[in-house]
Design a protein around this motif. Structure first.
Motif, PDB file in Angstrom:
ATOM      1  N   LEU A 159       0.842  -1.205   0.000  1.00 56.46           N
ATOM      2  CA  LEU A 159       0.000   0.000   0.000  1.00 56.46           C
ATOM      3  C   LEU A 159       0.875   1.251   0.000  1.00 56.46           C
ATOM      4  O   LEU A 159       0.621   2.195  -0.748  1.00 56.46           O
ATOM      5  N   SER A 160       1.907   1.270   0.845  1.00 55.93           N
ATOM      6  CA  SER A 160       2.810   2.425   0.852  1.00 55.93           C
ATOM      7  C   SER A 160       3.469   2.585  -0.511  1.00 55.93           C
ATOM      8  O   SER A 160       3.640   3.707  -1.012  1.00 55.93           O
ATOM      9  N   ARG A 161       3.845   1.470  -1.122  1.00 54.17           N
ATOM     10  CA  ARG A 161       4.463   1.519  -2.447  1.00 54.17           C
ATOM     11  C   ARG A 161       3.521   2.130  -3.470  1.00 54.17           C
ATOM     12  O   ARG A 161       3.915   2.964  -4.291  1.00 54.17           O
ATOM     13  N   LEU A 162       2.255   1.744  -3.428  1.00 51.29           N
ATOM     14  CA  LEU A 162       1.270   2.292  -4.369  1.00 51.29           C
ATOM     15  C   LEU A 162       1.089   3.790  -4.168  1.00 51.29           C
ATOM     16  O   LEU A 162       0.947   4.540  -5.139  1.00 51.29           O
ATOM     17  N   MET A 163       1.105   4.243  -2.924  1.00 50.74           N
ATOM     18  CA  MET A 163       0.968   5.678  -2.674  1.00 50.74           C
ATOM     19  C   MET A 163       2.172   6.436  -3.213  1.00 50.74           C
ATOM     20  O   MET A 163       2.028   7.501  -3.830  1.00 50.74           O
ATOM     21  N   VAL A 164       3.375   5.883  -3.009  1.00 52.08           N
ATOM     22  CA  VAL A 164       4.581   6.528  -3.521  1.00 52.08           C
ATOM     23  C   VAL A 164       4.579   6.532  -5.052  1.00 52.08           C
ATOM     24  O   VAL A 164       4.906   7.540  -5.690  1.00 52.08           O
ATOM     25  N   LEU A 165       4.194   5.419  -5.663  1.00 51.29           N
ATOM     26  CA  LEU A 165       4.114   5.372  -7.122  1.00 51.29           C
ATOM     27  C   LEU A 165       3.051   6.333  -7.648  1.00 51.29           C
ATOM     28  O   LEU A 165       3.121   6.785  -8.790  1.00 51.29           O
ATOM     29  N   VAL A 249      13.156  15.315  -0.286  1.00 53.44           N
ATOM     30  CA  VAL A 249      12.601  14.132  -0.946  1.00 53.44           C
ATOM     31  C   VAL A 249      13.272  13.944  -2.305  1.00 53.44           C
ATOM     32  O   VAL A 249      13.745  12.846  -2.646  1.00 53.44           O
ATOM     33  N   GLN A 250      13.336  15.022  -3.072  1.00 47.15           N
ATOM     34  CA  GLN A 250      13.944  14.932  -4.396  1.00 47.15           C
ATOM     35  C   GLN A 250      15.440  14.676  -4.308  1.00 47.15           C
ATOM     36  O   GLN A 250      16.007  13.938  -5.129  1.00 47.15           O
ATOM     37  N   GLN A 251      16.091  15.267  -3.327  1.00 42.46           N
ATOM     38  CA  GLN A 251      17.530  15.059  -3.160  1.00 42.46           C
ATOM     39  C   GLN A 251      17.843  13.593  -2.891  1.00 42.46           C
ATOM     40  O   GLN A 251      18.750  13.009  -3.503  1.00 42.46           O
ATOM     41  N   VAL A 252      17.090  12.986  -1.980  1.00 40.05           N
ATOM     42  CA  VAL A 252      17.321  11.582  -1.643  1.00 40.05           C
ATOM     43  C   VAL A 252      17.008  10.690  -2.839  1.00 40.05           C
ATOM     44  O   VAL A 252      17.750   9.735  -3.140  1.00 40.05           O
ATOM     45  N   ARG A 253      15.952  11.008  -3.557  1.00 42.96           N
ATOM     46  CA  ARG A 253      15.575  10.190  -4.714  1.00 42.96           C
ATOM     47  C   ARG A 253      16.576  10.322  -5.847  1.00 42.96           C
ATOM     48  O   ARG A 253      16.747   9.383  -6.641  1.00 42.96           O
ATOM     49  N   GLN A 254      17.239  11.470  -5.946  1.00 40.59           N
ATOM     50  CA  GLN A 254      18.281  11.635  -6.963  1.00 40.59           C
ATOM     51  C   GLN A 254      19.563  10.924  -6.565  1.00 40.59           C
ATOM     52  O   GLN A 254      20.246  10.320  -7.403  1.00 40.59           O
ATOM     53  N   GLN A 255      19.896  10.987  -5.280  1.00 47.36           N
ATOM     54  CA  GLN A 255      21.126  10.353  -4.805  1.00 47.36           C
ATOM     55  C   GLN A 255      21.033   8.833  -4.846  1.00 47.36           C
ATOM     56  O   GLN A 255      22.010   8.146  -5.166  1.00 47.36           O
ATOM     57  N   LEU A 256      19.867   8.314  -4.501  1.00 42.83           N
ATOM     58  CA  LEU A 256      19.609   6.870  -4.552  1.00 42.83           C
ATOM     59  C   LEU A 256      18.373   6.655  -5.414  1.00 42.83           C
ATOM     60  O   LEU A 256      17.256   6.571  -4.900  1.00 42.83           O
ATOM     61  N   PRO A 257      18.528   6.560  -6.730  1.00 42.97           N
ATOM     62  CA  PRO A 257      17.369   6.526  -7.635  1.00 42.97           C
ATOM     63  C   PRO A 257      16.652   5.176  -7.653  1.00 42.97           C
ATOM     64  O   PRO A 257      16.659   4.453  -8.648  1.00 42.97           O
ATOM     65  N   LEU A 258      16.048   4.846  -6.530  1.00 41.86           N
ATOM     66  CA  LEU A 258      15.383   3.542  -6.417  1.00 41.86           C
ATOM     67  C   LEU A 258      14.160   3.446  -7.305  1.00 41.86           C
ATOM     68  O   LEU A 258      13.868   2.394  -7.879  1.00 41.86           O
ATOM     69  N   LEU A 259      13.387   4.532  -7.388  1.00 38.57           N
ATOM     70  CA  LEU A 259      12.148   4.480  -8.155  1.00 38.57           C
ATOM     71  C   LEU A 259      12.421   4.251  -9.638  1.00 38.57           C
ATOM     72  O   LEU A 259      11.780   3.415 -10.279  1.00 38.57           O
ATOM     73  N   SER A 260      13.393   4.973 -10.179  1.00 37.11           N
ATOM     74  CA  SER A 260      13.695   4.829 -11.607  1.00 37.11           C
ATOM     75  C   SER A 260      14.473   3.557 -11.898  1.00 37.11           C
ATOM     76  O   SER A 260      14.445   3.039 -13.012  1.00 37.11           O
ATOM     77  N   ALA A 261      15.187   3.041 -10.884  1.00 31.77           N
ATOM     78  CA  ALA A 261      16.025   1.860 -11.095  1.00 31.77           C
ATOM     79  C   ALA A 261      15.249   0.554 -10.949  1.00 31.77           C
ATOM     80  O   ALA A 261      15.742  -0.498 -11.329  1.00 31.77           O
ATOM     81  N   ARG A 262      14.064   0.632 -10.392  1.00 28.47           N
ATOM     82  CA  ARG A 262      13.288  -0.593 -10.139  1.00 28.47           C
ATOM     83  C   ARG A 262      12.937  -1.273 -11.453  1.00 28.47           C
ATOM     84  O   ARG A 262      12.352  -0.661 -12.342  1.00 28.47           O
ATOM     85  N   ARG A 263      13.293  -2.533 -11.596  1.00 28.72           N
ATOM     86  CA  ARG A 263      12.985  -3.302 -12.804  1.00 28.72           C
ATOM     87  C   ARG A 263      11.753  -4.166 -12.541  1.00 28.72           C
ATOM     88  O   ARG A 263      11.799  -5.155 -11.821  1.00 28.72           O
TER      89      ARG A 263
END
Length: 273
Positions: A159-165, A249-263
């Motif tokens: 559920l948390s993942r869906l909210m973030v997505l 939020v954006q800084q952390v997501r840029q430093q560790l790009p988990l969302l874009s890297a998820r296969r």
């Protein structure tokens, strides 16, 4: 964005509970809060014996009071949760969200009902009274999207993942963990979801009443996208306005790009042969 977390108790008198909630919301505004968050089931006792008697329809007394709190203080308000009854007589554990004009902008009905039986600890079955909701809730604000869930919902990473997505940069959780689950998992879950979602997580809990029918753990909390605890309450009635730096939020997501890297293909379930 400044968010006010309210940790208040709830007695038997609904009118008194609503008045106390209004006082805390006003205090948050005086501390320049942009958003205020009330705890789960803030307008009455947390008990299956009282959920239905205290239940109200949309635009009932508690809904109207929340709308006025938001408008009178010109802030966004996540109205904790209240027992909501629909036209068919079904009762939901529901959180309403209002904008500074007092307009309802979101509603979340608790999806995962608190049905547990921990050996030597807590036993509770929300499904004896409540019906489960079935919608993921993300709403827009001037500071970005906010995801909303209630208490036991937060234990489910999907559920948390869906909210973030869905774009959520903050996950707001009115919650009432107890003295079995709270010490074990409360901070762990908020830090875990913050790190997994690279977002802020905030939880507003009822104050602890050792003589109440349900003893809340309290410990309302705010956690950064890096997993740092920004503020954590104790057991008593209190409130705190916490500043969230949305750029982090954006800084952390840029430093560790988990969302874009998820296969996504890696996570497909394949039949074993």
């Amino acid at each position: 964005m400044k968010i006010g977390l309210i940790q208040m108790g709830a007695g038997m008198d609904k009118e008194e509970n609503l008045l106390r909630a209004a006082e805390f919301v006003k205090k948050c505004k005086e501390k320049e809060a942009d958003i205020a968050v009330l705890p789960e089931i803030f307008n009455g006792p947390y008990s299956n014996d009282y959920f239905r008697p205290y239940a109200e329809p949309v635009k009932g007394k508690s809904w109207q009071a929340l709308s006025c709190m938001a408008k009178d203080n010109q802030l966004w308000l996540v109205g904790g949760s209240i027992p909501e009854i629909d036209e068919e007589g079904k009762v939901y554990n529901t959180s309403f969200v209002f904008d500074p004009e007092g307009r309802q902008v979101a509603r979340h009905r608790k999806m995962h009902l608190f049905d547990i039986d921990v050996k030597g600890g807590q036993s509770f079955k929300e499904s004896d009274t409540f019906t489960a909701g079935d919608e993921v809730t993300v709403f827009d604000t001037p500071w970005g999207k906010i995801g909303l869930c209630i208490c036991f919902d937060f234990r489910f990473p999907e559920l948390s993942r869906l909210m973030v997505l869905g774009g959520a940069q903050v996950l707001v959780v009115p919650a009432a963990f107890n003295m079995t689950t709270g010490p074990a998992h409360w901070e762990l879950l908020f830090r875990q979801r913050a790190v997994d979602g690279q977002c802020y997580t905030v939880g507003a809990a009822p104050a602890r009443d050792e003589k109440g029918c349900y003893v809340s753990y309290g410990n309302s909390i705010a956690v950064s996208p890096w997993g740092d605890v920004l503020w954590r309450a104790g057991a008593e009635e209190t409130f705190q306005v916490v500043e969230l730096d949305m750029e982090q939020v954006q800084q952390v997501r840029q430093q560790l790009p988990l969302l874009s890297a998820r296969r996504e293909d890696v996570y497909q379930v394949r039949e074993l042969k």
